[in-house]
Design an enzyme around this catalytic site. Structure first.
Site, PDB file in Angstrom:
ATOM      1  N   ASP A 172      79.757   8.533  39.507  1.00 43.11           N
ATOM      2  CA  ASP A 172      79.058   7.779  40.609  1.00 43.11           C
ATOM      3  C   ASP A 172      79.941   6.835  41.671  1.00 43.11           C
ATOM      4  OD1 ASP A 172      76.117   7.248  41.863  1.00 43.11           O
ATOM      5  OD2 ASP A 172      76.688   5.262  41.260  1.00 43.11           O
ATOM      6  N   GLU A 191      81.999  11.641  42.933  1.00 43.19           N
ATOM      7  CA  GLU A 191      81.115  11.541  43.990  1.00 43.19           C
ATOM      8  C   GLU A 191      81.873  10.555  44.851  1.00 43.19           C
ATOM      9  OE1 GLU A 191      77.173   9.656  45.708  1.00 43.19           O
ATOM     10  OE2 GLU A 191      78.471   8.564  44.468  1.00 43.19           O
TER      11      GLU A 191
HETATM   12  C1  NOJ Z   1      75.233   7.416  44.436  1.00 38.43           C
HETATM   13  C2  NOJ Z   1      74.082   7.951  43.659  1.00 38.43           C
HETATM   14  O1  NOJ Z   1      73.795   9.223  43.909  1.00 38.43           O
HETATM   15  C3  NOJ Z   1      72.711   7.176  44.239  1.00 38.43           C
HETATM   16  O2  NOJ Z   1      71.352   7.592  43.807  1.00 38.43           O
HETATM   17  C4  NOJ Z   1      72.816   5.671  43.979  1.00 38.43           C
HETATM   18  O3  NOJ Z   1      71.898   4.974  44.602  1.00 38.43           O
HETATM   19  C5  NOJ Z   1      73.976   5.227  44.360  1.00 38.43           C
HETATM   20  N1  NOJ Z   1      75.414   6.193  44.167  1.00 38.43           N
HETATM   21  C6  NOJ Z   1      74.328   4.050  43.591  1.00 38.43           C
HETATM   22  O4  NOJ Z   1      74.580   4.129  42.408  1.00 38.43           O
END
Ligand code: NOJ
Length: 554
Positions: free
Chosen positions: A212, A273
């Site tokens: 993440d 991500e």
């Molecule tokens: C990316 C995640 O996919 C999202 O759902 C989240 O709110 C943010 N990162 C913060 O962790």
């Protein structure tokens, strides 16, 4: 179903299905999906034909950001189950030949994490505070935030705490919600802790991690003010900001790569991500000694236009190949408007923000037709692909959710400027006629499902020729049989043609983004189609086909 052992570098062309546990399947009837619910549905995923699944967070969490606020990285939230349920899930997935990736959230924890609680209690200058980004405020009484950074969800990026002596005190940084304090990755404790967390889950048998906010861990020294205008931010590389895509992130991932590589084959993988541009910066995360995969978000956010799509695909393939990495395609996830709806709006490139009842509503039929074509395009491309739960049903966004039911912090923190992401997180319809469409035995559902979900239920589509579910099943079977993900793409259509055509692994792929039917080439037969052909055998607008050379008669 026969289980085929995974190749060592299985991730290069894997199709991974994102499970959002809260909304996938609820086994105990409380209206919140859970891990036993996922385990029960694993045969459905095996039959769908994916190679594995990625589980969004199920860790102990107050769910201030739906689990992306982790209070214990080594335990399961009771709402989702227990560690024993994880073990059962992993064992069943292994039997079915499915790899399981879990979500790792290293940029921030929950404010309920024991480390953060200890940091607040320990006071200014303590080793406990050094694990997070605490700073004194500006202004005479420290009453102003340490810098001008904003939270990605809206509002200031800093919150002031009350010190143990009851006085207003330091501020802590949170690039997301106020309940998600950012770690300070220059603190050795943080690095040691996350390597240990990786091992905890690897030892339990996970196949890897979706990481993440992979571009956020390191902040520029001194935490300088952001001096860029909104125009600058739109045009400059992401690392022009002092908080995204800073070079220091790479040594973190090189260290993690050494951890995952210390496990026996098949490879354990890291998937980034990282919302960074330009693509060359993304490729840096995927160098041979860093992560394995990183989402191609430019593809997800591309306009429905042949020239743009071709350009994005070419750039992505070229930049990832330069570091020996596969491209990792994706069209939907739990943060964006579902592609079956997005592609039915006037601006399919607008992926975030959500859609509310008062907004222009997507054209459902058009969105679905394009979504099916987009999926056939994606699944024919070289590399890996991620699917988001429900897209195989052609599920639309819930665009008429009542505002008072919204749970996403984006809705609150943006001062109601953005609907947020609840519309793509609505529980899955499994059975058209069961209470709660089969999501839960009691019919309970933490977000209400709109009545039209009945049409999309899995049991209404299974075995029905032409249904979206059968389209995905066929496409995934053919993709695997022809090893499309390992193929080389060779364009057949001229540059700027509104009909995309390319050859890969002996198949020809065509996507008609023109405003008129397209002629299919002679000597090819249809193997897979996103929608019916025109009565004269031509390819309709917003339709894709996979063609195979026709067998000569006799
Ligand atoms: C990316 C995640 O996919 C999202 O759902 C989240 O709110 C943010 N990162 C913060 O962790």
């Amino acid at each position: 179903m026969k289980r085929i052992p995974r190749e060592r570098d299985w991730w290069r062309d894997a199709v991974i299905y994102q499970v959002y546990p809260r909304s996938f399947a609820d086994s105990d009837g409380d209206g919140t999906g859970d891990l036993p619910g996922v385990t029960e549905r694993l045969p459905y995923l095996a039959e769908l034909g994916v190679d594995g699944l990625w589980l969004s967070p199920f860790y102990r969490s107050p769910l201030a950001d739906a689990g992306y606020d982790v209070a214990d990285y080594r335990d399961v939230d009771p709402r989702f189950g227990t560690l024993a349920d994880v073990d059962t899930l992993l064992a069943r997935a292994a039997e079915l030949g499915l790899a399981v990736l879990v979500d790792l959230v290293p940029n921030h924890s929950s404010d309920q994490h024991p480390w953060f609680q200890a940091a607040v209690a320990a006071g200014r200058g303590s080793p406990e505070r050094a694990r997070y980004l605490f700073r004194d405020g500006r202004g005479a009484d420290g009453g102003l935030p340490p810098n001008n950074w904003r939270s990605g969800f809206g509002g200031p990026g800093w919150t002031r705490i009350t010190e143990p002596d009851g006085r207003p005190g330091q501020w802590y940084l949170h690039l997301f919600d106020v309940h998600q304090p950012d770690f300070d990755w220059s603190c050795p404790d943080v690095r040691v802790e996350f390597e240990s967390v990786l091992r905890f889950w690897l030892d339990r048998g996970v196949a890897g991690f979706r990481v993440d906010v992979a571009h956020g861990l390191i902040k520029a020294p001194g935490l300088p003010d952001l001096t860029l205008s909104p125009e600058d931010l739109a045009s400059l590389p992401t690392h022009a900001t002092p908080f995204w895509d800073q070079d220091g992130v790479h040594e973190v991932y090189a260290a993690w790569r050494r951890v995952v590589d210390s496990y026996p084959p098949p490879d354990r993988v890291l998937c980034a991500e990282a919302w960074v541009s330009p693509p060359e910066r993304m490729a840096r995360y995927l160098r041979p000694d860093e992560m394995h995969q990183g989402f191609a978000f430019d593809f997800l956010g591309c306009r429905w236009d042949a020239t743009s799509l071709r350009q994005v695909i070419d750039t992505e393939l070229r930049t990832m190949a330069a570091v020996g990495a596969p491209s990792t395609w994706v069209l939907s996830n739990h943060d964006v408007v579902r592609h079956a709806s997005r592609l039915g709006t006037a601006d399919p490139g607008r992926v975030t923000g959500g859609i509310r009842v008062g907004d222009p509503q997507p054209d459902r039929a058009l969105g679905l037709q394009r979504a099916r074509a987009a999926t056939l395009l994606m699944l024919a491309l070289p590399g890996a692909a991620y699917l988001y739960q429900g897209e195989e049903l052609g599920l639309p966004e819930h665009t008429t959710l009542a505002d008072q039911l919204r749970d996403d912090p984006v809705w609150i923190r943006s001062g109601h400027a953005h609907a947020g992401r609840d519309g793509c997180r609505v529980p899955i319809p499994w059975s058209a006629h069961a209470p709660g469409f089969g999501f839960s035995p009691t019919g309970a559902s933490w977000l209400p499902q709109p009545p039209e979900f009945a049409e999309y239920a899995a049991d209404a589509q299974a075995g029905v020729p032409g249904s979206t579910l059968e389209l995905y099943r066929t496409a995934l079977r053919v993709r695997r049989a022809y090893r499309l993900g390992r193929g080389r793409l060779a364009w057949v259509s001229p540059v700027r043609s509104p009909v995309l055509a390319f050859d890969i692994s002996g198949l020809r792929v065509m996507v008609n983004l023109n405003s008129a039917h397209a002629v299919l080439p002679d000597g090819w037969s249809v193997l897979c189609q996103s929608g019916p052909l025109a009565p004269d055998g031509q390819l309709p607008v917003d339709t894709a086909v996979w063609l195979t050379p026709s067998q000569p008669c006799g």
